[in-house]
Design an enzyme around this catalytic site. Structure first.
Site, PDB file in Angstrom:
ATOM      1  N   ASP A   1     -16.633  10.056 -19.208  1.00 23.32           N
ATOM      2  CA  ASP A   1     -17.742   9.249 -18.695  1.00 23.32           C
ATOM      3  C   ASP A   1     -17.426   7.759 -18.906  1.00 23.32           C
ATOM      4  O   ASP A   1     -16.999   7.360 -19.982  1.00 23.32           O
ATOM      5  CB  ASP A   1     -19.010   9.635 -19.473  1.00 23.32           C
ATOM      6  CG  ASP A   1     -20.270   9.154 -18.788  1.00 23.32           C
ATOM      7  OD1 ASP A   1     -20.159   8.536 -17.712  1.00 23.32           O
ATOM      8  OD2 ASP A   1     -21.354   9.414 -19.342  1.00 23.32           O
ATOM      9  N   ILE A   2     -17.604   6.976 -17.860  1.00 25.32           N
ATOM     10  CA  ILE A   2     -17.377   5.520 -17.968  1.00 25.32           C
ATOM     11  C   ILE A   2     -18.750   4.844 -18.007  1.00 25.32           C
ATOM     12  O   ILE A   2     -19.584   5.082 -17.122  1.00 25.32           O
ATOM     13  CB  ILE A   2     -16.568   4.990 -16.767  1.00 25.32           C
ATOM     14  CG1 ILE A   2     -15.261   5.781 -16.589  1.00 25.32           C
ATOM     15  CG2 ILE A   2     -16.292   3.499 -16.918  1.00 25.32           C
ATOM     16  CD1 ILE A   2     -14.279   5.676 -17.720  1.00 25.32           C
TER      17      ILE A   2
ATOM     18  N   SER B   1      -7.279   1.763  -4.231  1.00 18.14           N
ATOM     19  CA  SER B   1      -6.038   2.254  -3.622  1.00 18.14           C
ATOM     20  C   SER B   1      -5.102   2.879  -4.638  1.00 18.14           C
ATOM     21  O   SER B   1      -4.325   3.762  -4.307  1.00 18.14           O
ATOM     22  CB  SER B   1      -5.261   1.092  -3.005  1.00 18.14           C
ATOM     23  OG  SER B   1      -5.666   0.865  -1.710  1.00 18.14           O
TER      24      SER B   1
ATOM     25  N   GLY C   1     -23.402   9.410 -17.688  1.00 21.52           N
ATOM     26  CA  GLY C   1     -23.571  10.318 -16.553  1.00 21.52           C
ATOM     27  C   GLY C   1     -23.054   9.669 -15.278  1.00 21.52           C
ATOM     28  O   GLY C   1     -22.398   8.629 -15.304  1.00 21.52           O
TER      29      GLY C   1
ATOM     30  N   ASP D   1     -22.727   7.498 -12.013  1.00 21.64           N
ATOM     31  CA  ASP D   1     -23.254   6.202 -11.574  1.00 21.64           C
ATOM     32  C   ASP D   1     -22.506   5.771 -10.324  1.00 21.64           C
ATOM     33  O   ASP D   1     -21.394   6.231 -10.065  1.00 21.64           O
ATOM     34  CB  ASP D   1     -23.129   5.154 -12.690  1.00 21.64           C
ATOM     35  CG  ASP D   1     -21.703   5.025 -13.201  1.00 21.64           C
ATOM     36  OD1 ASP D   1     -20.824   4.600 -12.430  1.00 21.64           O
ATOM     37  OD2 ASP D   1     -21.447   5.377 -14.372  1.00 21.64           O
TER      38      ASP D   1
ATOM     39  N   GLU E   1       0.822  -1.217   0.000  1.00 23.91           N
ATOM     40  CA  GLU E   1       0.000   0.000   0.000  1.00 23.91           C
ATOM     41  C   GLU E   1       0.856   1.268   0.000  1.00 23.91           C
ATOM     42  O   GLU E   1       0.694   2.140  -0.843  1.00 23.91           O
ATOM     43  CB  GLU E   1      -0.923  -0.001   1.226  1.00 23.91           C
ATOM     44  CG  GLU E   1      -1.873   1.171   1.258  1.00 23.91           C
ATOM     45  CD  GLU E   1      -2.916   1.093   0.155  1.00 23.91           C
ATOM     46  OE1 GLU E   1      -3.681   0.110   0.116  1.00 23.91           O
ATOM     47  OE2 GLU E   1      -2.964   2.006  -0.681  1.00 23.91           O
TER      48      GLU E   1
ATOM     49  N   ASP F   1       1.215   3.986  -3.011  1.00 22.97           N
ATOM     50  CA  ASP F   1       0.708   5.350  -2.857  1.00 22.97           C
ATOM     51  C   ASP F   1       1.809   6.373  -3.112  1.00 22.97           C
ATOM     52  O   ASP F   1       1.600   7.369  -3.812  1.00 22.97           O
ATOM     53  CB  ASP F   1       0.153   5.551  -1.435  1.00 22.97           C
ATOM     54  CG  ASP F   1      -1.047   4.654  -1.145  1.00 22.97           C
ATOM     55  OD1 ASP F   1      -1.618   4.082  -2.093  1.00 22.97           O
ATOM     56  OD2 ASP F   1      -1.408   4.507   0.041  1.00 22.97           O
TER      57      ASP F   1
END
Ligand SMILES: *[C@@H]1O[C@H](CO)[C@@H](O)[C@H](O)[C@H]1NC(C)=O
Ligand SMILES: *[C@@H]1O[C@H](CO)[C@@H](O)[C@H](O)[C@H]1NC(C)=O
Ligand SMILES: *[C@@H]1O[C@H](CO)[C@@H](O)[C@H](O)[C@H]1NC(C)=O
Ligand SMILES: *[C@@H]1O[C@H](CO)[C@@H](O)[C@H](O)[C@H]1NC(C)=O
Ligand SMILES: *[C@@H]1O[C@H](CO)[C@@H](O)[C@H](O)[C@H]1NC(C)=O
Ligand SMILES: *[C@@H]1O[C@H](CO)[C@@H](O)[C@H](O)[C@H]1NC(C)=O
Ligand SMILES: *[C@@H]1O[C@H](CO)[C@@H](O)[C@H](O)[C@H]1NC(C)=O
Ligand SMILES: *[C@@H]1O[C@H](CO)[C@@H](O)[C@H](O)[C@H]1NC(C)=O
Ligand SMILES: *[C@@H]1O[C@H](CO)[C@@H](O)[C@H](O)[C@H]1NC(C)=O
Length: 638
Positions: free
Chosen positions: A596-597, A553, A615, A617, A303, A307
């Protein structure tokens, strides 16, 4: 939001009635709940002493959303005019009336004045009381519960409790009452969202054969995500203002024993950002935080390395990166412990934290951190990225709401707070869902949102993927490999005004095929995530090997770095930091600043979950950032 509803009116008037008839009207103060895995052993012994703490309702807290919008809404004349820490402390300090109301109630219930204390922050009233006294105060019964697996014992009143109606409006939370210890000692309910393949099973990530193969980097973004892929995907060719030295900072939050390794940073930089070899984050240790973790388990190093490698790599050299390293190796830490360190007015160092959720310092355990809890000393970064989360259902609403309000305060002070949305679709961490009686159960039940992403005052980040075989220029899908992004609707937090149109449009145009018992489908509750970014196949150096890492993450520190870069560009024009971005990014002007996905689902709880749609979601939010466009739009704001 439930806690923003004004219920105070009756209180001032009803106050004198309390002294006359202390037991007159009483109200339930928190829902009963006993988490799965706990069973009742016996009634608590009557003379056991409880460290009884009453968290006072903060003044003006019902207006916090309004204050926040005033400095964060792009059309507000006060946009960007953030508050000082002192102004925040002053505004929300509990009123004298609240202090007196709770104090009188205790005294009239037979607790001697000499036993009652007010914390330095003015936010908590404390007294050591016997079980008999606590039961009388709350009109409840305390039991000893035992955890079936760990045999851990816990004192609580799982059936709930009541307060005099006139006192209740002055109280946020009473401890200890209905919070249960998380199963494990140490990190408690802190769950990192990062997930390498097989991490859940404890094995290490999959080593990558030759990540040095630079020539095909951009041709292989469906297999290996690198800094170069992210720059192309999100239209962020290079850092826009590297000539500018600003005071803007980004903070990456980690919880010990998760830690980064300097050697891995250099291994990553050497391959993907050679000019940064030797660069390190500014480590701010909170409550004994340390990166000196004596372990060879890659699960503890994925992690933080992820990051930092990506946040630092995206930003280049241009900005200070703060590493907030939280908690010692023994006790660990919680989100509230971190917030205590940032904000002295939130800090409850005289015992206000909830010992079932938060770590209490000094830590008496061998090897534990012996200093007092950090309280307001940590510098506040302008963007804060956290890739950890817990299940909303595992916290009491009062606790979640108190913490959520604290994120609004950070926004008031000009900080952008991002949290990952979770990696298990509509189910919570551990694939837990919610049974009809409110407890968390594996596999089936109602959807289980991830906190704090579901708090309306943070920006929640979901994850996408480059489809297998597709190019870096093709539209992405919601992440459908190894992890599914968390997303859905809160069972605690009401719909914030900035999200109204987005949520209503989604629920009207694409009604999900589920019953109202599976999720709050009223269109009146907070939906999440807000945005997303790639979270599949990241190449991360972990203990000397390149691994593939997946998860929200990944998406969170990358998104945070983009907003940090925009902060720098604004600083160059002498403009404020972004602060709370949600009211701005949901405004119609910003529509084109996101890709937009529209493909993918986030399964969980025995369902397909929600589906990505045109839009907003509840699995990809508004979509992925187009940083160049975001930058232009944010530069147009005052
Ligand atoms: C409660 O008892 C503990 C342990 O004896 C003590 O440290 C603490 O000061 C007491 N708190 C109050 C408010 O009296
Ligand atoms: C991507 O990763 C694979 C291993 O999964 C490796 O064989 C390949 O060389 C990598 N490609 C690049 C361009 O790094
Ligand atoms: C890739 O590496 C080779 C040598 O290892 C170098 O000649 C080439 O210029 C590099 N290509 C890019 C795009 O950096
Ligand atoms: C910002 O940085 C400049 C120069 O590095 C320094 O003089 C100034 O005090 C800093 N301002 C703040 C608010 O930290
Ligand atoms: C690390 O752990 C190993 C194995 O438990 C032990 O032998 C060693 O002394 C430890 N090192 C440090 C620095 O604590
Ligand atoms: C709540 O419901 C679950 C699933 O039906 C069950 O396993 C659990 O024992 C119940 N807990 C309580 C406290 O009733
Ligand atoms: C949707 O995502 C799946 C991968 O889960 C992929 O196979 C498919 O091609 C995608 N469809 C579109 C239209 O992008
Ligand atoms: C849905 O959420 C709203 C806002 O928090 C709340 O008022 C309502 O009671 C919830 N409905 C259900 C069925 O839980
Ligand atoms: C920058 O902003 C500060 C504070 O608002 C102001 O005092 C200063 O004059 C501004 N400087 C420039 C160059 O605009």
């Amino acid at each position: 939001m439930a806690f923003l509803i004004k219920l105070l009116l009756a209180a001032a008037v009803g106050w004198s009635a309390v002294s006359a008839t202390p037991l007159a009207a009483r109200v339930f103060h928190d829902d009963p709940r006993v988490p799965s895995g706990y069973k009742v052993l016996r009634r608590a012994a009557p003379h056991t002493i409880l460290p009884f703490r009453i968290g006072l309702r903060q003044s003006n807290i019902e207006d916090i959303e309004e204050y926040l919008l005033d400095v964060s809404h792009p059309e507000s004349p006060n946009y960007g005019k953030h508050w000082s820490a002192a102004q925040v402390a002053e505004t929300f300090r509990p009123s004298q009336e609240s202090v007196e109301s709770v104090h009188s109630w205790l005294v009239e219930s037979g607790i001697d004045v000499s036993r009652i204390r007010l914390s330095a922050s003015g936010a908590w009233v404390q007294a050591n009381v016997t079980i008999v006294e606590a039961e009388r105060l709350l009109e409840t019964e305390y039991y000893i519960y035992e955890h079936e697996e760990t045999a851990g014992k816990h004192i609580a009143c799982g059936q709930g409790y009541t307060l005099p109606a006139a006192v209740a409006p002055h109280v946020d939370i009473v401890l200890p009452t209905i919070h249960f210890d998380a199963k494990r000692r140490g990190r408690r309910s802190m769950k990192r969202s990062g997930s390498g393949p097989g991490n859940a099973a404890g094995s290490s990530g999959r080593p990558v054969a030759d990540a040095n193969a630079n020539t095909s980097e951009l041709a292989n973004c469906d297999k290996n995500i690198t800094l170069a892929c992210l720059r192309v995907l999100y239209n962020f060719p290079e850092f826009p203002t590297h000539a500018v030295s600003s005071n803007r900072t980004i903070g990456i939050v980690e919880y010990t024993p998760q830690a980064y390794t300097p050697e891995d940073l250099d291994m990553f930089f050497k391959t993907y950002s050679p000019s940064q070899v030797g660069e390190r984050p500014n480590e701010v240790d909170i409550d004994g935080g340390t990166i000196h973790v004596n372990s060879t388990s890659t699960g503890l190093f994925g992690e933080s390395n992820l990051d930092l490698q990506y946040a630092m790599g995206i930003l280049g050299r241009s900005q200070d990166v703060i590493l907030y390293q939280n908690g010692d190796l023994v006790e660990g830490s919680s989100f509230d412990n971190f917030l205590d360190a940032l904000d002295g007015s939130f800090c409850t160092f005289e015992g206000g934290d909830d010992p079932s959720q938060d770590s209490i310092y000094p830590d008496p355990a061998p090897g534990g951190f012996k200093g007092p809890e950090n309280c307001g000393q940590a510098p506040l970064a302008h963007v804060i990225s956290t890739s950890y989360g817990t299940n909303e259902a595992s916290l009491t609403p009062a606790y979640a709401q108190r913490q959520c309000a604290e994120y609004a305060k950070l926004g008031l002070m000009g900080t952008t707070v991002l949290y990952s949305s979770g990696d298990e679709g509509v189910s919570g961490h551990g694939e837990l869902c919610i049974a009809p009686n409110g407890t968390e159960v594996a596999g089936t039940g109602a959807f289980n949102p991830t906190f704090p992403g579901v708090c309306p005052f943070v920006t929640s980040v979901g994850a996408t993927q480059v489809n297998p075989g597709a190019s870096v220029h093709d539209p992405e899908s919601s992440c459908q490999q190894v992890i599914f992004p968390g997303g859905g609707f809160s069972n605690v937090f009401a719909l914030p005004s900035y999200q109204k149109t987005a949520v209503e449009t989604y629920l009207t145009k694409f009604p999900p095929p589920y019953s109202p018992t599976q999720f709050n489908s009223t269109g009146k509750s907070r939906g999440f995530p807000d945005i997303s970014a790639n979270g599949a196949n990241y190449i991360v150096a972990v203990l000397g090997e390149f691994e593939h890492v997946f998860g929200t993450s990944c998406a969170t520190p990358v998104s945070a770095a983009f907003f940090a870069a925009i902060n720098d560009a604004r600083a160059a024009q002498n403009k404020s930091s972004l602060g709370f971005i949600n009211p701005t990014i949901y405004s119609s002007k910003f529509k084109d600043a996101f890709n937009d996905i529209t493909n993918g689902t986030n399964p969980g709880c025995g369902t397909e979950g929600f589906a990505a749609q045109p839009g907003w979601d509840p699995l990809t939010g508004l979509g992925t950032p187009n940083v160049e466009k975001l930058l232009q739009l944010f530069l147009e704001l005052p």
